[in-house]
Structure formats: C-alpha cells, structure tokens
Motif scaffolding. Structure first.
Motif, mmCIF file in Angstrom:
data_model
loop_
_atom_site.group_PDB
_atom_site.id
_atom_site.type_symbol
_atom_site.label_atom_id
_atom_site.label_comp_id
_atom_site.label_asym_id
_atom_site.label_seq_id
_atom_site.Cartn_x
_atom_site.Cartn_y
_atom_site.Cartn_z
ATOM 1 N N ALA A 64 6.203 0.681 -5.444
ATOM 2 C CA ALA A 64 5.266 0.477 -6.551
ATOM 3 C C ALA A 64 4.436 -0.784 -6.327
ATOM 4 C CB ALA A 64 6.028 0.378 -7.868
ATOM 5 N N LEU A 122 8.810 7.729 -7.001
ATOM 6 C CA LEU A 122 7.703 6.814 -6.726
ATOM 7 C C LEU A 122 6.757 7.362 -5.657
ATOM 8 C CD1 LEU A 122 9.560 3.437 -7.057
ATOM 9 C CD2 LEU A 122 7.534 4.131 -8.327
ATOM 10 N N VAL A 152 6.072 0.569 -12.291
ATOM 11 C CA VAL A 152 7.342 1.236 -12.576
ATOM 12 C C VAL A 152 8.207 0.372 -13.483
ATOM 13 C CG1 VAL A 152 8.494 0.321 -10.501
ATOM 14 C CG2 VAL A 152 9.337 2.419 -11.578
ATOM 15 N N LEU A 196 5.311 4.574 -14.713
ATOM 16 C CA LEU A 196 6.445 5.483 -14.575
ATOM 17 C C LEU A 196 7.703 4.804 -15.107
ATOM 18 C CD1 LEU A 196 7.642 8.135 -13.404
ATOM 19 C CD2 LEU A 196 7.977 6.895 -11.246
#
Length: 468
Positions: free
Chosen positions: A385, A347, A361, A444
């Motif tokens: 995040a 991250l 995320v 992500l």
C-alpha cells in the motif's frame, strides 16, 4: 467427535455462538430440515434477527437454563470449556458436537464438494455454488460468508450436491468425506493449533485422505504447498486433478487479461482448449479460484462448456473485496483477510482496481498468536500500500499476550515512517485515515474482526453513505 450421526437424531439442537458465520449456516440448514433449533451468542446481531425470523429461538448471552429440553449442543473450537452452557451440557450428559460434525451430519447422503485452503476457500466455495445454480442445479451449501446474489450463507437444496467450506483451523476438516475435495493453497497458518508448517501440510494430507474412494482431489499447481500435497496424495493412490497457470497443470489458465472489474482467460483441460471465460470480480487470485470451481463442478457432472459459461455468473461474496461506497472522490472496499497471504492478495487486487490512484489500507490484526507468529509477514504484505494504518489486535477467542500488539505489525511495514501509523484506539482510527486520504485514493479496510464497522464512519467523514 461424531461425523455420521443422522441430522434428524440431533433435534432439539442448541448452538453456542449461533451468530457466527459458520454456525449460523448450519443452524439455517437444520431449520430447513424441520429440526428444532435454539442458540445463544454474546451479542445481538442481524444474523440473530434473521435466524429468529426463520424459526430459531435465539438468546443474547449464555445461560445454562437455555439448555432446557435440548438433546444436542453444537460448539466450535472458539467456545471455551468454561462457557456456562458448554459446561452444563457436559454435566447433563448431552450430546456435544463440534461445529464440523454438525455440518457433516446435515451434508450426509449428498455428493459433497468440500473446499479447503489457507486462502480463498470462502470465495471458491461461493463460486462453486453460484456456478452450479447457474447451470440449473439446486445445491445445498454452507459458506463462511454471504453470497452477493442471494444474501445468505447457507441453503438446503433439492439437488444431490452439497458444497461446503472446510475450515482447517482446528484440524476438524477431515470429517466430511467429500466426493470432491478442493485445496486452493497450503501455507503456514493457525500455528497456535498446528505448531509447525510441516504439521499444517500433514493436516491437509489427512483432508485428502478423507476423500471417498473413487473421489477426486482438486489442487492448485501454482502453490508450492498445494503442489506438494498433490504429489503426496497421488503417490497414495488418491485421484488428483491440478489446476493453475503452471505448464504441468491438468486444467490450465492461459492468456490472462486483468482489468479493474475482473479478468478474462482461456481454459485448457487435458491439453485441449475449452474456451474463454470472464470473471466479474477483480484479482489474479480470483481467476485461479474460478478455475478451481470450474474443475470441481465438471467433476460432479456439469458439462465443461456449461461450466465455462457459468463462471461469469458470480458477482462476489460479502467482505471479500466488497465495495462499500465512495465519497469525496475516495472509493472504499472491505475485506476479511486475516493472514499474510490473504492480505497480500487483497492489496494486489486493490492495486489493480485503484489504477493511478493511491491505496490506503486499514489493517486490524486478528488473534495475538497469529500477530506474534506473522508480524513480519503482515508488515511485508502491507508494504504493497501507499499509506498504512494498523489497529490494535482483535482478540477474538484469545487472552492478551505481553508485548504483542498491532505495533509489531506497524514496525514491520517497509515504508517510510511517515506513511505508517499504529492507532491503538478504535475511536481514533477513522480520523487518522481521513487525515491521510485525498481524492482518487482507494481505501481498503482489512481484518476478520470489527474493522468492517469502520466503513460507515469513514463514509460519513468523507461525506457519503453506505450503499447498503
């Protein structure tokens, strides 16, 4: 466990779980050595197809009849004693090797560089391999991920060096007897095996003790666990070379400049400047991984300036902050991170790459035991995040534990509730993510399970396609 059995004496060899990242690599090397190889896995995969093309006999499903004519069976700690093939192998008195012992057998007689560490070992092993190749060497290697350059996780080279990833999860990383042992960091993990953080540190000390006489331990000075290991190893007479940004490091990284595609830095060794290097993968941790790889290949005889130039040759490893495509103004990356330190590093890299954009995320916890032990730490890492979607636990080799689910992690994320969602249904995750993203975001997907498969669906929802 047999660590010194000549590989030629193992054939025919049968792998239980041959489609795994580590097992498939060893199988590939044995095939290249001319050994007769077979194997089974619970489900079909591209790796099984590739192994079949390389000469292995592969089976989907585990059946004792698949052991006919087999001399040696290879299994990892993830294979349960109740597995019908493993149980039958023991009934027949076949030689049963742990995965690590099989890897030790194929690396025997080579100059082994073994890369260990709670975080970063796959990338550092990959960097070490690619840098040696760039310097004109042909190392053998076995890695828990596929190199971007060659698309494979293993190779039997013609050179004297064998680079391997030394997995600490079950304590078996002490069998390799390396010439150079690299430790990127030592942090609590795999407590289902070790029990305590102190036992984890003791395990890494045993790894350091396994280095051959006259060999070298390369340890990160910036990580407290690794630094303690270096001190304990040196006190026992083991040669140690530390690396990092710390003032006392033997090999030091200086003047680090990070950007969205990588980093540049100066390398100092023994108090003298070597030169400036460029890493073409993003992340502060990857600059340190490159410094570890530089230290390792210099230790096996590569000229320092040649090693420095080789750092820029590395372009990445599959599932290590791997770009998966973009659509609708959203970029998608995928990462294998499955402990709190790895998640935090992934991250932090996402933040670096995202620039002014938000980071969304999707995290899939891996193992019930790890989720129970580190739910708070995972939540803290995910708090880096802007938007968090937590999936349910990927069980892997474990049975469910009462009260343990991805909700434990989601509840521990230190963000306002509207920015965190626990989505237990796999099929609902992509839609939940799509509802949260907007142009300019970086998404992500993170975890060691099947979360990686979300990339295709997310790209389709966003109007794009997977570039691979």
């Amino acid at each position: 466990m047999i660590a010194d059995t000549p590989a030629a004496d193992l054939s025919p060899v049968h792998f239980i779980g041959i489609g795994g990242a580590g097992m498939s690599g060893i199988a590939r090397i044995m095939l290249a050595m001319g050994l007769q190889v077979s194997g089974s896995d619970a489900k079909d995969s591209l790796l099984l197809t590739a192994l079949a093309a390389e000469g292995a006999t592969v089976h989907v499903g585990h059946d004792p009849r698949q052991l006919d004519g087999v001399r040696t069976v290879v299994a990892s700690s993830a294979v349960r004693d109740t597995n019908p093939e493993l149980a039958r192998a023991r009934e027949l008195g076949l030689q049963v090797l742990h995965r690590s012992a099989a890897l030790a057998a194929v690396s025997s007689g080579r100059q082994v560089v073994a890369v260990a560490g709670t975080n970063g070992k796959t990338t550092t092993t990959s960097m070490t391999t690619v840098m040696l190749q760039h310097c004109g060497l042909d190392p053998s290697f076995s890695i828990g991920g596929e190199l971007t350059e060659s698309g494979t996780n293993a190779h039997l080279g013609s050179g004297a060096v064998f680079v391997l990833e030394a997995d600490e999860s079950d304590g078996t990383f002490v069998v390799y007897r390396p010439q150079v042992g690299v430790v990127t960091n030592v942090q609590p993990d795999h407590l289902d095996f070790y029990g305590t953080a102190e036992a984890v540190e003791q395990g890494f000390l045993e790894f350091a003790r396994s280095i051959r006489p006259g060999g070298l331990l390369v340890a990160c000075a910036d990580d407290t666990g690794s630094a303690r290991l270096a001190e304990r190893a040196a006190a026992e007479g083991i040669a140690v070379r530390t690396y990092g940004e710390s003032d006392g490091a033997d090999v030091r990284l200086d003047d680090l400049v990070l950007d969205q595609s990588g980093s540049g830095f100066e390398v100092w060794s023994a108090g003298r400047p070597v030169g400036r290097a460029r890493v073409n993968v993003p992340g502060h941790h990857n600059a340190l991984n490159a410094l570890a790889a530089w230290t390792a290949i210099v230790a096996v005889g590569v000229a320092p300036t040649d090693a420095l130039a080789a750092i820029g040759s590395f372009t990445g490893t599959r599932r290590r902050f791997e770009p998966r495509g973009s659509a609708g103004g959203v970029r998608l990356f995928d990462d294998y991170a499955h402990n709190p330190g790895k998640v935090a590093a992934a991250l932090q890299t996402a933040r670096q790459v995202a620039g002014d954009g938000r980071v969304v995320v999707v995290f899939q916890p891996h193992l019930y035991s790890r989720t129970k032990d580190f739910a708070v730490e995972f939540g803290r890492a995910l708090g880096l995040a802007d938007e968090v979607v937590v999936m349910d636990v990927y069980a892997a080799r474990e049975d469910p534990q009462p009260g343990v689910s991805g909700a434990l992690v989601a509840d521990a994320v230190p963000l306002p509730p509207e920015h965190v969602a626990f989505v237990p249904s796999w099929s609902a995750v992509a839609g939940a993510v799509r509802a949260r993203v907007r142009p300019g975001d970086l998404v992500l997907t993170v975890g060691a399970g099947d979360v990686t498969m979300l990339a295709d669906e997310l790209l389709a929802l966003l109007g794009g396609s997977d570039p691979r």
